[in-house]
Design a protein around this motif. Sequence first.
Motif, PDB file in Angstrom:
ATOM      1  N   GLU A  38      -4.946  17.694   6.704  1.00  0.00           N
ATOM      2  CA  GLU A  38      -4.916  16.328   7.219  1.00  0.00           C
ATOM      3  C   GLU A  38      -3.487  16.016   7.628  1.00  0.00           C
ATOM      4  N   LEU A  39      -3.306  15.658   8.892  1.00  0.00           N
ATOM      5  CA  LEU A  39      -1.967  15.397   9.397  1.00  0.00           C
ATOM      6  C   LEU A  39      -1.529  13.993   8.993  1.00  0.00           C
ATOM      7  N   LYS A  40      -0.387  13.918   8.340  1.00  0.00           N
ATOM      8  CA  LYS A  40       0.078  12.655   7.760  1.00  0.00           C
ATOM      9  C   LYS A  40       0.257  11.574   8.813  1.00  0.00           C
ATOM     10  N   GLN A  41      -0.070  10.337   8.395  1.00  0.00           N
ATOM     11  CA  GLN A  41       0.129   9.138   9.208  1.00  0.00           C
ATOM     12  C   GLN A  41      -0.697   9.149  10.496  1.00  0.00           C
ATOM     13  N   VAL A  77       0.633  22.488   2.474  1.00  0.00           N
ATOM     14  CA  VAL A  77       0.348  23.510   3.470  1.00  0.00           C
ATOM     15  C   VAL A  77       1.504  23.616   4.454  1.00  0.00           C
ATOM     16  N   THR A  78       2.203  24.739   4.425  1.00  0.00           N
ATOM     17  CA  THR A  78       3.264  25.010   5.384  1.00  0.00           C
ATOM     18  C   THR A  78       3.208  26.475   5.760  1.00  0.00           C
ATOM     19  N   PRO A  79       3.474  26.815   7.010  1.00  0.00           N
ATOM     20  CA  PRO A  79       3.420  28.195   7.433  1.00  0.00           C
ATOM     21  C   PRO A  79       4.530  29.005   6.781  1.00  0.00           C
ATOM     22  N   THR A  80       4.264  30.268   6.492  1.00  0.00           N
ATOM     23  CA  THR A  80       5.254  31.123   5.871  1.00  0.00           C
ATOM     24  C   THR A  80       6.151  31.736   6.925  1.00  0.00           C
ATOM     25  N   ILE A  87      -0.639  31.945  13.035  1.00  0.00           N
ATOM     26  CA  ILE A  87      -1.403  30.908  12.350  1.00  0.00           C
ATOM     27  C   ILE A  87      -2.691  30.717  13.142  1.00  0.00           C
ATOM     28  N   TYR A  88      -3.807  30.658  12.449  1.00  0.00           N
ATOM     29  CA  TYR A  88      -5.091  30.434  13.120  1.00  0.00           C
ATOM     30  C   TYR A  88      -5.578  29.012  12.830  1.00  0.00           C
ATOM     31  N   PHE A  89      -5.747  28.239  13.892  1.00  0.00           N
ATOM     32  CA  PHE A  89      -6.367  26.920  13.775  1.00  0.00           C
ATOM     33  C   PHE A  89      -7.851  27.070  14.098  1.00  0.00           C
ATOM     34  N   LEU A 112       2.376  21.445  14.830  1.00  0.00           N
ATOM     35  CA  LEU A 112       3.579  22.212  15.135  1.00  0.00           C
ATOM     36  C   LEU A 112       4.830  21.342  15.040  1.00  0.00           C
ATOM     37  N   ARG A 113       4.696  20.083  15.430  1.00  0.00           N
ATOM     38  CA  ARG A 113       5.838  19.182  15.338  1.00  0.00           C
ATOM     39  C   ARG A 113       6.161  18.843  13.889  1.00  0.00           C
ATOM     40  N   LEU A 114       5.117  18.602  13.081  1.00  0.00           N
ATOM     41  CA  LEU A 114       5.339  18.197  11.696  1.00  0.00           C
ATOM     42  C   LEU A 114       5.883  19.330  10.840  1.00  0.00           C
ATOM     43  N   TYR A 115       5.356  20.554  11.051  1.00  0.00           N
ATOM     44  CA  TYR A 115       5.711  21.673  10.174  1.00  0.00           C
ATOM     45  C   TYR A 115       6.684  22.664  10.810  1.00  0.00           C
ATOM     46  N   THR A 116       6.970  22.509  12.105  1.00  0.00           N
ATOM     47  CA  THR A 116       7.941  23.337  12.844  1.00  0.00           C
ATOM     48  C   THR A 116       7.890  24.819  12.496  1.00  0.00           C
ATOM     49  N   PRO A 117       6.727  25.452  12.619  1.00  0.00           N
ATOM     50  CA  PRO A 117       6.674  26.891  12.361  1.00  0.00           C
ATOM     51  C   PRO A 117       7.401  27.656  13.461  1.00  0.00           C
ATOM     52  N   THR A 118       7.853  28.847  13.146  1.00  0.00           N
ATOM     53  CA  THR A 118       8.543  29.677  14.137  1.00  0.00           C
ATOM     54  C   THR A 118       7.693  30.861  14.558  1.00  0.00           C
ATOM     55  N   LYS A 119       6.504  30.960  14.034  1.00  0.00           N
ATOM     56  CA  LYS A 119       5.618  32.082  14.330  1.00  0.00           C
ATOM     57  C   LYS A 119       4.546  31.675  15.345  1.00  0.00           C
ATOM     58  N   PRO A 120       3.882  32.631  15.977  1.00  0.00           N
ATOM     59  CA  PRO A 120       2.858  32.315  16.975  1.00  0.00           C
ATOM     60  C   PRO A 120       1.635  31.638  16.364  1.00  0.00           C
TER      61      PRO A 120
END
Length: 331
Positions: A38-41, A77-80, A87-89, A112-120
Amino acid sequence: MKTDSIFYKLFQTFPSAFFELINLEASEANVYSFASVELKQTSFRIDGVFLPIANAGDGLLNDYPSLTQAAQTPSTVTPTANSDRPIYFVEVQFQKDVEFYARLFSEIFLYLRLYTPTKPWRAVVIFPRRSIEPTKVEPYQVLLDSQLVTRLYLNELGNQAEQSLGVGIIKLVVESKKQTPIYAKNLITRTRTELGNTALMQQVLDLIETIVLYKLPRISRQELMKMFGLDTFDIKTTRFYEEVREEVKEEVREEVKEEVREEVKEEVRQTQTLEVAMRQLRRRIGDVDRQLQERISQLSVEQLENLAEALLDFTTQEDLATWLRSNYNQP
């Protein structure tokens, strides 16, 4: 029970089915954790996200993997950072919605904006059939034509569902009601044959049972016994029964709350109307003796409103007492 909740349970219980569905090795489930996010706010919720596990090995677990991976809570939940795997959505869409792709890509890019992952990342969209998919997709055509998005239509799985137990269970969700008993019985046999892990076997059987009861809510106890090869069957022992029971309990609780709210509202109205009537009486006839006050306090809101109109003609307490005797048989 909603279809997306069934798929959430399915991928949480049997995560290897997802990777087989997209033509990857079942062992990929070893190095991913699965959660709903669930994306905050916002009011957005992504049906499912498979996140690579940092420093996870590629070794196979017994039977079908990843039962040891606990779903993370949305807040954690944050990407490693230590994996090149994407990451699979995952989004499950079983109803027509012209805004589906607008919502899907909004959710992904907000994530992607909230968690800023660097992976595909990759998006996997699951439709029961092509006719459910939106047709006006021009703003999203570049994304849909890219390797970033995989669209799956469950009624077109074909032999893939026969080769993989996990994919077969997914296909059960869209199987016709007529074929569901036969198809489910085959899956039950395969589950008992192919899975040596007793705990996993029971979870998968529970999952099949949930899907069957979701699709065939009026199926008889005898039919379920035959399907699962049981001598006895108690519906009260099923997860489906427990879930429905909790839903009914919640509905009853809400009904009770509503009744209490209405009672409170009625009491408040009665108190306020009584106060108004007593103020008007004091202005017309002076202080009202306690016995008459007790009689008035027993009147309903409607009766008090009638009294408020009638008291305009009162000049003494006797007028009030006469009105009470004549209209509401009070002594």
